[in-house]
Design a protein around this motif. Structure first.
Motif: not given
Length: 259
Positions: A28, A31-32, A194
């Motif tokens: 992470r 931010d996705p 990631d």
């Protein structure tokens, strides 16, 4: 540039792991939700790229080099203060870093691309020192079966081991069978957002993509801001007017973190 809270700082444990192993997983890191925006832009740019296979690298993956020069979203990410700080901390002993290159990478399934042979990044570079690393950010979920990177832990301690992708059979494991005595990193399942980071001397590679969807990633390579230009022929630097034995003072190699 103002701090970018969409990118987190690396931790002390991650710095220590990188120092020992020459690579580290950074869960992470970005931010996705922000990565979803980048993914859409990446797919658009990769659709526009030339698909000609002109090198052994092209057989392993497709790419769109220097993407941050053309797209402000990727430029903002490459210049994110947290990434610059992280690269400086991971490259133990440097006071700052420059961007060497940004890239979008795609490894297509179904035979579109093969395995990425195990190699080092540094032997091609015209820098006088090897303090360099690449942050490899997953723009989609990248399970191990999609061809996430694997690393020979500790291989960064053995210096430059020679070029790969120049001729048949020149991958690092063929040139240096003793590398198999080192521990290879486990298969990594990466979620979107990631990342991994690896030193330019770390031997790394990836299997072919065995899933039904493309492996998609963004990479940014940072190097010691005080590195000097050696004059070695290299497509990225040829013709830029750089001075041998002087720093890389050119807009293509901006400083993003410095003490």
């Amino acid at each position: 540039m103002a701090d970018n809270t969409l990118v987190r700082d690396v931790t002390d444990d991650e710095v220590a792991f990188f120092k020992d192993n020459g690579w580290v997983r950074l869960p992470r890191l970005v931010d996705p939700d922000h990565v979803a925006v980048l993914r859409d832009r990446a797919l658009g740019r990769l659709r526009e790229r030339s698909r000609a296979v002109t090198s052994k690298v092209d057989q392993a993956f497709g790419q769109s080099r220097d993407v941050a020069e053309a797209d402000e979203h990727f430029r903002d990410l490459a210049f994110a203060p947290a990434l610059g700080r992280g690269a400086t901390r991971l490259l133990h002993g440097v006071t700052g870093v420059r961007i060497q290159v940004t890239n979008l990478l795609i490894k297509e399934p179904g035979g579109g691309h093969g395995a990425t042979e195990f190699h080092q990044d540094f032997p091609w570079m015209p820098m006088d020192r090897s303090a360099m690393l690449t942050v490899w950010l997953a723009l989609v979920d990248v399970p191990a079966e999609a061809g996430s990177l694997r690393f020979y832990s500790g291989s960064h301690r053995y210096g430059a081991l020679g070029r790969s992708f120049a001729r048949d059979g020149d991958d690092q494991l063929s040139q240096h069978p003793w590398l198999k005595e080192l521990e290879v990193s486990p298969p990594l399942d990466l979620a979107s957002g990631d990342a991994t980071a690896h030193h330019a001397l770390t031997v790394h590679g990836a299997a072919a993509n065995r899933l039904g969807t493309a492996r998609l990633s963004f990479t940014v390579t940072y190097f010691d801001a005080d590195a000097l230009y050696t004059g070695m022929p290299y497509q990225q630097t040829d013709g830029l007017g750089l001075t041998v034995n002087q720093p890389f003072e050119h807009p293509k190699f901006p400083v993003v973190a410095h003490a």
